[in-house]
Scaffold this motif. Sequence first.
Motif, mmCIF file in Angstrom:
data_model
loop_
_atom_site.group_PDB
_atom_site.id
_atom_site.type_symbol
_atom_site.label_atom_id
_atom_site.label_comp_id
_atom_site.label_asym_id
_atom_site.label_seq_id
_atom_site.Cartn_x
_atom_site.Cartn_y
_atom_site.Cartn_z
ATOM 1 N N THR A 142 -0.070 -4.842 3.493
ATOM 2 C CA THR A 142 0.365 -4.994 4.886
ATOM 3 C C THR A 142 1.756 -4.379 5.049
ATOM 4 O OG1 THR A 142 -0.814 -7.097 4.940
ATOM 5 C CG2 THR A 142 0.690 -6.664 6.755
ATOM 6 N N PRO A 143 1.909 -3.380 5.946
ATOM 7 C CA PRO A 143 3.222 -2.747 6.089
ATOM 8 C C PRO A 143 4.278 -3.737 6.589
ATOM 9 C CG PRO A 143 1.504 -1.442 7.164
ATOM 10 C CD PRO A 143 0.893 -2.762 6.808
ATOM 11 N N LEU A 144 5.508 -3.456 6.269
ATOM 12 C CA LEU A 144 6.621 -4.278 6.757
ATOM 13 C C LEU A 144 6.546 -4.365 8.277
ATOM 14 C CD1 LEU A 144 9.832 -3.211 4.790
ATOM 15 C CD2 LEU A 144 8.797 -5.485 4.853
ATOM 16 N N ASP A 145 6.821 -5.533 8.796
ATOM 17 C CA ASP A 145 6.845 -5.809 10.245
ATOM 18 C C ASP A 145 5.468 -5.881 10.908
ATOM 19 O OD1 ASP A 145 9.620 -5.886 10.158
ATOM 20 O OD2 ASP A 145 9.787 -3.737 10.579
ATOM 21 N N ALA A 146 4.402 -5.566 10.159
ATOM 22 C CA ALA A 146 3.075 -5.624 10.780
ATOM 23 C C ALA A 146 2.706 -7.069 11.069
ATOM 24 C CB ALA A 146 2.040 -4.985 9.864
ATOM 25 N N ARG A 147 1.934 -7.257 12.133
ATOM 26 C CA ARG A 147 1.530 -8.614 12.521
ATOM 27 C C ARG A 147 0.132 -8.914 11.987
ATOM 28 N NH1 ARG A 147 4.973 -10.154 17.249
ATOM 29 N NH2 ARG A 147 6.639 -8.634 17.007
ATOM 30 N N THR A 148 0.018 -10.069 11.373
ATOM 31 C CA THR A 148 -1.290 -10.542 10.900
ATOM 32 C C THR A 148 -1.401 -12.008 11.300
ATOM 33 O OG1 THR A 148 -0.523 -11.390 8.755
ATOM 34 C CG2 THR A 148 -1.072 -9.048 8.842
ATOM 35 N N THR A 149 -2.536 -12.613 11.011
ATOM 36 C CA THR A 149 -2.691 -14.011 11.418
ATOM 37 C C THR A 149 -1.678 -14.909 10.706
ATOM 38 O OG1 THR A 149 -4.359 -14.413 9.729
ATOM 39 C CG2 THR A 149 -5.166 -13.832 11.909
ATOM 40 N N THR A 150 -1.263 -14.522 9.501
ATOM 41 C CA THR A 150 -0.283 -15.355 8.801
ATOM 42 C C THR A 150 1.139 -14.793 8.901
ATOM 43 O OG1 THR A 150 -0.996 -14.284 6.754
ATOM 44 C CG2 THR A 150 -1.873 -16.477 7.186
ATOM 45 N N SER A 151 1.301 -13.695 9.637
ATOM 46 C CA SER A 151 2.661 -13.192 9.885
ATOM 47 C C SER A 151 2.768 -12.750 11.347
ATOM 48 C CB SER A 151 3.002 -12.014 8.946
ATOM 49 O OG SER A 151 2.126 -10.925 9.180
ATOM 50 N N PRO A 152 2.623 -13.713 12.272
ATOM 51 C CA PRO A 152 2.608 -13.334 13.691
ATOM 52 C C PRO A 152 3.927 -12.761 14.196
ATOM 53 C CG PRO A 152 2.589 -15.726 13.439
ATOM 54 C CD PRO A 152 2.392 -15.154 12.085
ATOM 55 N N TYR A 153 5.012 -13.008 13.469
ATOM 56 C CA TYR A 153 6.299 -12.420 13.881
ATOM 57 C C TYR A 153 6.647 -11.194 13.041
ATOM 58 C CZ TYR A 153 6.803 -16.629 16.612
ATOM 59 O OH TYR A 153 6.591 -17.635 17.517
ATOM 60 N N GLY A 154 5.692 -10.721 12.275
ATOM 61 C CA GLY A 154 5.928 -9.520 11.475
ATOM 62 C C GLY A 154 6.028 -9.846 9.997
ATOM 63 N N ASN A 155 5.543 -8.897 9.194
ATOM 64 C CA ASN A 155 5.523 -9.096 7.743
ATOM 65 C C ASN A 155 6.904 -8.839 7.139
ATOM 66 O OD1 ASN A 155 4.881 -9.144 5.005
ATOM 67 N ND2 ASN A 155 4.169 -7.016 5.015
ATOM 68 N N ILE A 156 7.324 -9.754 6.282
ATOM 69 C CA ILE A 156 8.623 -9.578 5.619
ATOM 70 C C ILE A 156 8.467 -9.149 4.156
ATOM 71 C CG2 ILE A 156 9.919 -11.188 7.083
ATOM 72 C CD1 ILE A 156 9.490 -13.276 4.770
ATOM 73 N N GLU A 157 7.210 -9.065 3.668
ATOM 74 C CA GLU A 157 6.997 -8.702 2.264
ATOM 75 C C GLU A 157 6.813 -7.186 2.130
ATOM 76 O OE1 GLU A 157 3.780 -10.866 0.438
ATOM 77 O OE2 GLU A 157 4.388 -12.758 1.336
ATOM 78 N N HIS A 158 7.448 -6.602 1.128
ATOM 79 C CA HIS A 158 7.278 -5.168 0.907
ATOM 80 C C HIS A 158 5.885 -4.878 0.371
ATOM 81 C CE1 HIS A 158 11.463 -3.909 1.552
ATOM 82 N NE2 HIS A 158 11.699 -5.182 1.251
ATOM 83 N N PRO A 159 5.189 -3.928 0.965
ATOM 84 C CA PRO A 159 3.823 -3.650 0.496
ATOM 85 C C PRO A 159 3.823 -2.744 -0.737
ATOM 86 C CG PRO A 159 4.344 -2.230 2.339
ATOM 87 C CD PRO A 159 5.546 -3.111 2.141
ATOM 88 N N PHE A 160 2.702 -2.744 -1.423
ATOM 89 C CA PHE A 160 2.488 -1.763 -2.487
ATOM 90 C C PHE A 160 2.242 -0.393 -1.868
ATOM 91 C CE2 PHE A 160 0.680 -4.890 -5.790
ATOM 92 C CZ PHE A 160 1.780 -4.743 -6.613
ATOM 93 N N ASN A 161 2.736 0.620 -2.538
ATOM 94 C CA ASN A 161 2.306 1.992 -2.268
ATOM 95 C C ASN A 161 1.245 2.245 -3.343
ATOM 96 O OD1 ASN A 161 1.983 4.733 -2.592
ATOM 97 N ND2 ASN A 161 4.142 5.231 -2.254
ATOM 98 N N LEU A 162 -0.015 2.174 -2.948
ATOM 99 C CA LEU A 162 -1.107 2.150 -3.929
ATOM 100 C C LEU A 162 -1.129 3.402 -4.801
ATOM 101 C CD1 LEU A 162 -4.028 0.618 -1.817
ATOM 102 C CD2 LEU A 162 -2.211 -0.538 -3.104
ATOM 103 N N CYS A 163 -0.866 4.562 -4.199
ATOM 104 C CA CYS A 163 -0.911 5.805 -4.979
ATOM 105 C C CYS A 163 0.225 5.838 -5.998
ATOM 106 C CB CYS A 163 -0.843 7.009 -4.045
ATOM 107 S SG CYS A 163 -2.364 7.186 -3.102
ATOM 108 N N HIS A 164 1.345 5.289 -5.614
ATOM 109 C CA HIS A 164 2.476 5.204 -6.543
ATOM 110 C C HIS A 164 2.131 4.270 -7.708
ATOM 111 C CE1 HIS A 164 6.414 5.240 -8.147
ATOM 112 N NE2 HIS A 164 6.900 4.173 -7.521
ATOM 113 N N VAL A 165 1.520 3.129 -7.382
ATOM 114 C CA VAL A 165 1.100 2.176 -8.423
ATOM 115 C C VAL A 165 0.131 2.865 -9.389
ATOM 116 C CG1 VAL A 165 -0.173 0.036 -8.898
ATOM 117 C CG2 VAL A 165 1.397 0.125 -6.962
ATOM 118 N N ALA A 166 -0.845 3.594 -8.811
ATOM 119 C CA ALA A 166 -1.871 4.252 -9.635
ATOM 120 C C ALA A 166 -1.231 5.294 -10.555
ATOM 121 C CB ALA A 166 -2.926 4.889 -8.743
ATOM 122 N N ALA A 167 -0.362 6.121 -9.980
ATOM 123 C CA ALA A 167 0.265 7.192 -10.764
ATOM 124 C C ALA A 167 1.155 6.590 -11.850
ATOM 125 C CB ALA A 167 1.074 8.101 -9.844
ATOM 126 N N ALA A 168 1.938 5.590 -11.467
ATOM 127 C CA ALA A 168 2.862 4.979 -12.433
ATOM 128 C C ALA A 168 2.091 4.275 -13.548
ATOM 129 C CB ALA A 168 3.770 3.982 -11.708
#
Lengths: 276, 397
Positions: A142-168
Amino acid sequence: MEIVAKNHPLDKYLRTDRIPHIWCPGCGLGTVLNCFLHALEETDIDLKNLAIVSGIGCTGRVAGYINVDSYHTTHGRAIPFATGLKLANPKLKVVVFSGDGDLFAIGGNHFIHAARRNIDMTVICVNNYNYGMTGGQLGPTTPLDARTTTSPYGNIEHPFNLCHVAAASGAVYVARWTALHVRRLKESMKEALNKKGFSFIEVIASCPTTYGRRNKMPTGLETMKYYKEHSVIKHGIDPSKADIEIGKDIVVGKFVDIEKPTFDEAVHELIKKARK
Amino acid sequence: MIEKLPAKKMVITGDYAAAYGALLCDVDVVAAYPITPQTLIVEEFSTFVNDGITDAEFIMVESEHSAMSACIAAQAAGARTFTATSSQGLALMHEMLFVASALRLPVVMAVVNRTLAAPIGIWCEHNDSMPERDSGWIQMSCEDNQEVLDMIIMAYKIGENKDVLLPVMPCLDAFILSHTVEPVEAPSSDEVAEFLPKYEPQAILDPDKPMAIGTFTPPEYIQELRYQTHVAMEKAKDVIKKVTKEFASKFGRDYHGLIEEYRCDDADVVLMTIGTVTGTAREVVDELRQKGKKVGLIKLRFYRPFPAEEIRKIAENVEAFGVYDRAISYGSGGPLFIETRHALYGLDLPVLNFLAGLGGRDVVKGDVEKMYEILLKAKEEKPKEEIYWIGTRGVEI
């Protein structure tokens, strides 16, 4: 009006008794599956030697729809199942088809270790930025600031960059496309299927029902328009520079394509050496 | 801290009732991972947090294993914690469940009973919670949404009792309760605060008074810890009775402790049910009583601690005893059946097991009537079978 074709040309790849699928209108999953079936059509992979493994979630349903040997596993465990399949029968072409929550939250540990070992498999991750199946909760992508049912005021958690995780973690093939890039995605899938080692494709999909409507993309069409305007192809870029952020361009393309011995090859090499 | 909430009557799902119950108990930390059909519980709770009704810490972790780990640690640091799960999620927590109980941390977790794969299903079966029998958790089942809300409140009161100090798992049937709305009376936050005092942890992780918990322990000590946990579970029986009585006098709803008897006084045969099937069975009992059949019903509320004495006392006065199970221990029988036969050892009466509703299949009045029919027949002549698979294709009864 005359019916021109009674069957869809890709029906032979599907368990048609399971169709219609359960995916929502506007979801990107149908498109991604379609691309994959076209990729199969255009490669010479023997369907008898192809196994599809899925975890749980919307993408997890893929294993049930493709008419090859398939395994719908428990949540997060698609990659360990796939590892077992590959070890037991190294001739199998093993494809894991699962979502971001399944592969990178509850199953995250398995992903990094399969990539590290370079197990010969293709992992296709359909990223919809949230837990769609359970109603749209905050997840690991979930991108930073995105709204979800459990983050209605925006997401505060940094998301994974999946391609970066895979490459690393050691993946030998890493690419990212959106569900809009159907031809490029299909070509990438063909490359990944033909690649020896741990290949990874991230597909940024649309999820109007649980993610889009809370984030100014209430329909599939609007999401596609957004992807069209915001996608930038940058082949070969360092994937650490390809974070996904709201309002910024989505960098897509083939980021990694390298050669490395697979786990299977390394085992046989070791046996050869030990027996000398 | 929570906002002052007035007493009110709401029409809510079982999941909402669980979330609202946790809110009323002023929990400090909630860590959870989504899984159908539990998701609504933590989603509703996150809404309370986001609306500022509670200042509880809420985190969506990356798996149920992490959710339980985080709750255990938070509880060890002195917080009152809550989480919820179902099926695969509970199975994934298995390892940590034993940690919560052995460290005597009274975490409360709502479990929405859902069938455990394979194959994957989302509907009601008790094969997720019942295998956790030996985990040291107090485990109970609810009949309706009102009981869900009330039980969350009582769960903290029971678990946090100094004679008990064990984690508690109130269970509710998937969809039949979790996603079905019913009228529920919620007490005010003040009333709940009077009933459930602030959590007073026994030993907390505190940097000023360093302490290590759960460390490597040699055989010289572990056996005594097992004994103490067993004694605590035994003591929980009286605490449960006391707490339900206190709850009844404060809120007017009496759950009768470990079991609830229904028309057992002069009964010839008695059926014991668990969960939502109880409601259906009550109606069947009334109808059979009108027809002059002397049938009774026991609603089993607590699976752990198991109310062996209470059940035996009733069984002593009947001629046939039936046990309904929504799970099977392969090669033996339903978990409640195994437990009940153990409790009734030495009594000379047929004890029969009825399996129905596995994988979420509906259990309807006709199914329960069939159970009573078999019991009434067993009273007359010795039954050939002990285990009856009600409404199962390929099985003749």
